[in-house]
Design a protein around this motif. Structure first.
Motif, PDB file in Angstrom:
ATOM      1  N   GLN A 239       0.802  -1.119   0.119  1.00 56.58           N
ATOM      2  CA  GLN A 239      -0.071  -0.014   0.027  1.00 56.58           C
ATOM      3  C   GLN A 239       0.823   1.184   0.001  1.00 56.58           C
ATOM      4  N   ARG A 240       0.289   2.364  -0.320  1.00 58.11           N
ATOM      5  CA  ARG A 240       0.794   3.597  -0.511  1.00 58.11           C
ATOM      6  C   ARG A 240       1.478   3.929   0.955  1.00 58.11           C
ATOM      7  N   SER A 241       0.996   3.515   2.049  1.00 55.82           N
ATOM      8  CA  SER A 241       1.688   3.793   3.420  1.00 55.82           C
ATOM      9  C   SER A 241       2.915   3.139   3.570  1.00 55.82           C
ATOM     10  N   ASP A 242       3.224   2.047   2.754  1.00 59.44           N
ATOM     11  CA  ASP A 242       4.228   1.300   3.187  1.00 59.44           C
ATOM     12  C   ASP A 242       5.709   1.987   2.347  1.00 59.44           C
ATOM     13  N   SER A 243       5.372   2.870   1.591  1.00 62.09           N
ATOM     14  CA  SER A 243       6.621   3.612   1.079  1.00 62.09           C
ATOM     15  C   SER A 243       7.542   4.252   2.272  1.00 62.09           C
ATOM     16  N   GLY A 244       8.688   4.326   1.833  1.00 63.42           N
ATOM     17  CA  GLY A 244       9.501   5.237   3.024  1.00 63.42           C
ATOM     18  C   GLY A 244      10.934   4.399   2.923  1.00 63.42           C
ATOM     19  N   CYS A 245      11.636   4.654   4.139  1.00 67.90           N
ATOM     20  CA  CYS A 245      13.098   4.246   4.183  1.00 67.90           C
ATOM     21  C   CYS A 245      13.039   2.996   5.141  1.00 67.90           C
ATOM     22  N   TYR A 246      13.444   1.883   4.554  1.00 66.66           N
ATOM     23  CA  TYR A 246      13.616   0.793   5.561  1.00 66.66           C
ATOM     24  C   TYR A 246      15.282   0.660   5.765  1.00 66.66           C
ATOM     25  N   GLU A 247      15.559   0.359   7.101  1.00 70.92           N
ATOM     26  CA  GLU A 247      16.854   0.224   7.538  1.00 70.92           C
ATOM     27  C   GLU A 247      17.241  -1.054   7.987  1.00 70.92           C
ATOM     28  N   LEU A 248      18.064  -1.717   7.625  1.00 73.34           N
ATOM     29  CA  LEU A 248      18.381  -2.938   8.262  1.00 73.34           C
ATOM     30  C   LEU A 248      19.745  -2.902   9.073  1.00 73.34           C
ATOM     31  N   THR A 249      19.771  -3.446  10.272  1.00 77.92           N
ATOM     32  CA  THR A 249      20.781  -3.128  11.136  1.00 77.92           C
ATOM     33  C   THR A 249      21.169  -4.523  11.568  1.00 77.92           C
ATOM     34  N   MET A 250      22.647  -4.758  11.406  1.00 77.12           N
ATOM     35  CA  MET A 250      23.234  -6.109  11.952  1.00 77.12           C
ATOM     36  C   MET A 250      24.028  -5.835  12.838  1.00 77.12           C
ATOM     37  N   ARG A 251      23.952  -6.528  14.180  1.00 81.26           N
ATOM     38  CA  ARG A 251      24.655  -6.011  15.545  1.00 81.26           C
ATOM     39  C   ARG A 251      25.376  -7.443  15.951  1.00 81.26           C
ATOM     40  N   LEU A 252      26.670  -7.279  16.209  1.00 83.78           N
ATOM     41  CA  LEU A 252      27.595  -8.396  16.864  1.00 83.78           C
ATOM     42  C   LEU A 252      28.505  -8.006  17.622  1.00 83.78           C
ATOM     43  N   GLU A 253      28.505  -8.204  18.982  1.00 85.42           N
ATOM     44  CA  GLU A 253      29.549  -8.016  19.831  1.00 85.42           C
ATOM     45  C   GLU A 253      29.783  -6.404  19.856  1.00 85.42           C
ATOM     46  N   GLY A 254      28.893  -5.648  19.957  1.00 83.40           N
ATOM     47  CA  GLY A 254      29.391  -4.177  19.780  1.00 83.40           C
ATOM     48  C   GLY A 254      29.579  -3.494  18.419  1.00 83.40           C
ATOM     49  N   LEU A 255      29.568  -4.378  17.497  1.00 85.34           N
ATOM     50  CA  LEU A 255      30.015  -4.064  16.292  1.00 85.34           C
ATOM     51  C   LEU A 255      28.634  -3.939  15.327  1.00 85.34           C
ATOM     52  N   GLU A 256      28.274  -3.210  14.659  1.00 85.53           N
ATOM     53  CA  GLU A 256      27.026  -3.060  13.721  1.00 85.53           C
ATOM     54  C   GLU A 256      27.280  -2.615  12.368  1.00 85.53           C
ATOM     55  N   ALA A 257      26.333  -3.028  11.481  1.00 83.55           N
ATOM     56  CA  ALA A 257      26.389  -2.283  10.098  1.00 83.55           C
ATOM     57  C   ALA A 257      25.018  -2.170   9.669  1.00 83.55           C
ATOM     58  N   LYS A 258      24.971  -1.110   8.797  1.00 86.21           N
ATOM     59  CA  LYS A 258      23.641  -0.730   8.745  1.00 86.21           C
ATOM     60  C   LYS A 258      23.413  -0.538   6.911  1.00 86.21           C
ATOM     61  N   ALA A 259      22.009  -0.779   6.268  1.00 82.14           N
ATOM     62  CA  ALA A 259      21.974  -0.381   5.237  1.00 82.14           C
ATOM     63  C   ALA A 259      20.378  -0.052   5.075  1.00 82.14           C
ATOM     64  N   ALA A 260      20.317   1.082   4.174  1.00 79.81           N
ATOM     65  CA  ALA A 260      19.093   1.848   3.876  1.00 79.81           C
ATOM     66  C   ALA A 260      18.296   1.430   2.655  1.00 79.81           C
ATOM     67  N   ILE A 261      17.109   1.118   2.532  1.00 78.94           N
ATOM     68  CA  ILE A 261      16.547   0.884   1.273  1.00 78.94           C
ATOM     69  C   ILE A 261      15.356   1.721   1.122  1.00 78.94           C
ATOM     70  N   ASP A 262      15.108   2.371  -0.096  1.00 81.69           N
ATOM     71  CA  ASP A 262      13.927   3.259  -0.069  1.00 81.69           C
ATOM     72  C   ASP A 262      13.168   2.612  -0.902  1.00 81.69           C
TER      73      ASP A 262
END
Length: 481
Positions: A239-262
């Motif tokens: 639906q149109r309300s599903d539009s936006g920025c989806y961010e995935l965060t991976m965390r491991l022992e104080g380390l993290e990586a992020k990726a944003a998908i529009d």
């Protein structure tokens, strides 16, 4: 060149008692002592780089060393940890300064676990290497290592690691591999599925979390499944309300990586909000409309303008992907009445409905006034004149031939054909044609007798003109009986 020996870790418990450094058994000159997975090198070993072991409690007190003797080697130099994994450790050292009077027979590496007091040999026999790997270690193991040089007289003083070695699980920082097609805005239409599969790396398996515009996902609409190598976000009906920025965060022992998908969810736009007929003049009509209130959650590609005359009622496209909101429609047919409609267009296509004009554009017939003054009738009368004369011609006996010329005259002239100044009208051997000023004379199966001067004469009331040519028939005519 430094060579490496590989050994399995010995087992010992905290209740074991201390012992003296391992004494090597007497060895023959054949160097038969390397029974473990070791390789010997006759060349001097190269210096190995020194590594830092993890910080831990102090090493157990070494047993009382034997009195110095010229027969045994001195302690090896620069004992250091080269590499530590989750199941092995590699150490290296330099040869001792003094090899002893009896010469060097090899090295013995020993291990003492934390909390124990006994030094256990890693290799049962001396090995002639300056780098050794101890394998099959368990996670959480913490131990000390020492190495001693051995001669036939016994083992010299050992070199002991200052810090214990701690076997821990190797942590691979998390990394997210965003597919190429998701590095730009991911566009879906309303009602379509959204299926994002994002690969990642990391050891041990990192923890994954998703957000939508900085907020937690709506569990009623969005499903997330995270495996060992990827994380999948799934929306069954977007639906149109599903539009936006989806961010995935991976965390491991104080380390993290992020990726944003529009993500952009779009649909067909609404029609223009209003349309009106501005003016009609000659064969032209001017229109104006307002942009749609709903563009379908994306930019418009333009407008499509169509017309239909009242007689047929069929719609024909006049303009496509037209950006302004005013236009002039030309080349309308006099006497017809026209309706106009306008569609909005975006990436999903044309709007479901169109804005249609309420009033008709009537193309009026203009008053026709006859102009009689100043008209001069032209006289097209003309005496005959040949625009294309006859051309001399050579023919073969027995094959029909034609002569051509063209004449211009008004009124239409009379055409007369002559041979050697003799009228040949009515002779069946000849056929004369005249059409649109082109005069043709066909001579059927000529013979040498038909050679001569042929003349075409055109005559009307204003005068006459003539052209002639020479026809030559070469060859022998076939005999007839």
């Amino acid at each position: 060149m430094t060579e490496e020996a590989t050994s399995e870790a010995p087992t010992c418990g905290p209740e074991d008692t201390g012992s003296e450094p391992a004494q090597a058994p007497p060895a023959e000159p054949s160097r038969d002592g390397a029974a473990s997975e070791s390789t010997r090198s006759p060349t001097p070993p190269e210096p190995a780089s020194q590594a830092t072991a993890p910080t831990a409690p102090a090493a157990p007190a070494a047993t009382k060393a034997a009195p110095p003797s010229e027969d045994v080697p001195s302690a090896p130099l620069l004992l250091a940890v080269e590499d530590v994994s989750d199941s092995s450790v590699t150490v290296s050292w330099e040869p001792p300064e003094s090899l002893g009077r009896l010469g060097l027979q090899g090295y013995v590496l020993e291990l003492c676990r934390e909390g124990a007091s006994e030094w256990v040999p890693v290799n049962a026999r001396p090995v002639m290497v300056t780098q050794q790997t101890v394998r099959n270690l368990a996670l959480g193991d913490k131990f000390f290592l020492r190495v001693a040089a051995v001669s036939s007289a016994g083992a010299g003083p050992p070199a002991v690691l200052k810090q214990p070695v701690h076997i821990q699980q190797i942590i691979e920082p998390p990394k997210i591999r965003v597919p190429r097609h998701l590095r730009q805005t991911y566009i879906r239409q309303v009602g379509e599925t959204v299926n994002l599969q994002i690969p990642f790396q990391g050891s041990p398996k990192p923890q994954a979390s998703w957000t939508h515009d900085g907020h937690a996902l709506d569990a009623q609409r969005v499903n997330v499944r995270t495996g060992d190598q990827d994380s999948i976000l799934f929306i069954r009906s977007a639906q149109r309300s599903d539009s936006g920025c989806y961010e995935l965060t991976m965390r491991l022992e104080g380390l993290e990586a992020k990726a944003a998908i529009d993500i952009l969810v779009i649909e067909k736009p609404g029609p223009p909000s209003s349309i009106r007929l501005l003016d009609v003049w000659g064969c032209n009509a001017a229109l104006e409309w307002m942009p749609p209130q709903d563009t379908g959650n994306t930019e418009l590609l333009g407008y499509t303008v169509q017309k239909a005359d009242r007689k047929t009622g069929q719609w024909f496209t006049v303009l496509e992907r037209y950006h302004p909101t005013t236009c002039t429609i030309s080349d309308l047919i006099v006497g017809n009445a026209y309706s106009f409609r306008v569609f909005s267009e975006n990436q999903c296509g044309l709007s479901a409905t169109a804005a249609t004009t309420k009033e008709l554009a009537r193309i009026q017939k203009a008053d026709i006034v006859a102009k009689t003054k100043g008209f001069v009738e032209r006289d097209f009368s003309e005496a005959p004149s040949f625009t294309q004369p006859l051309a001399d011609h050579t023919s073969t006996p027995g094959y029909s031939t034609q002569l051509f010329c063209s004449v211009r005259a008004s009124p239409k002239p009379k055409i007369i054909w002559m041979k050697n100044n003799m009228d040949i009208q009515g002779d069946p051997k000849y056929r004369a044609l005249s059409e649109q000023g082109v005069c043709t004379l066909e001579i059927r199966k000529p013979s040498p007798f038909d050679s001569g001067i042929y003349t075409c004469k055109a005559i009307n009331v204003l005068g006459e003109a003539s052209v002639d040519c020479r026809l030559e028939v070469k060859g022998k005519a076939s005999a007839t009986h």
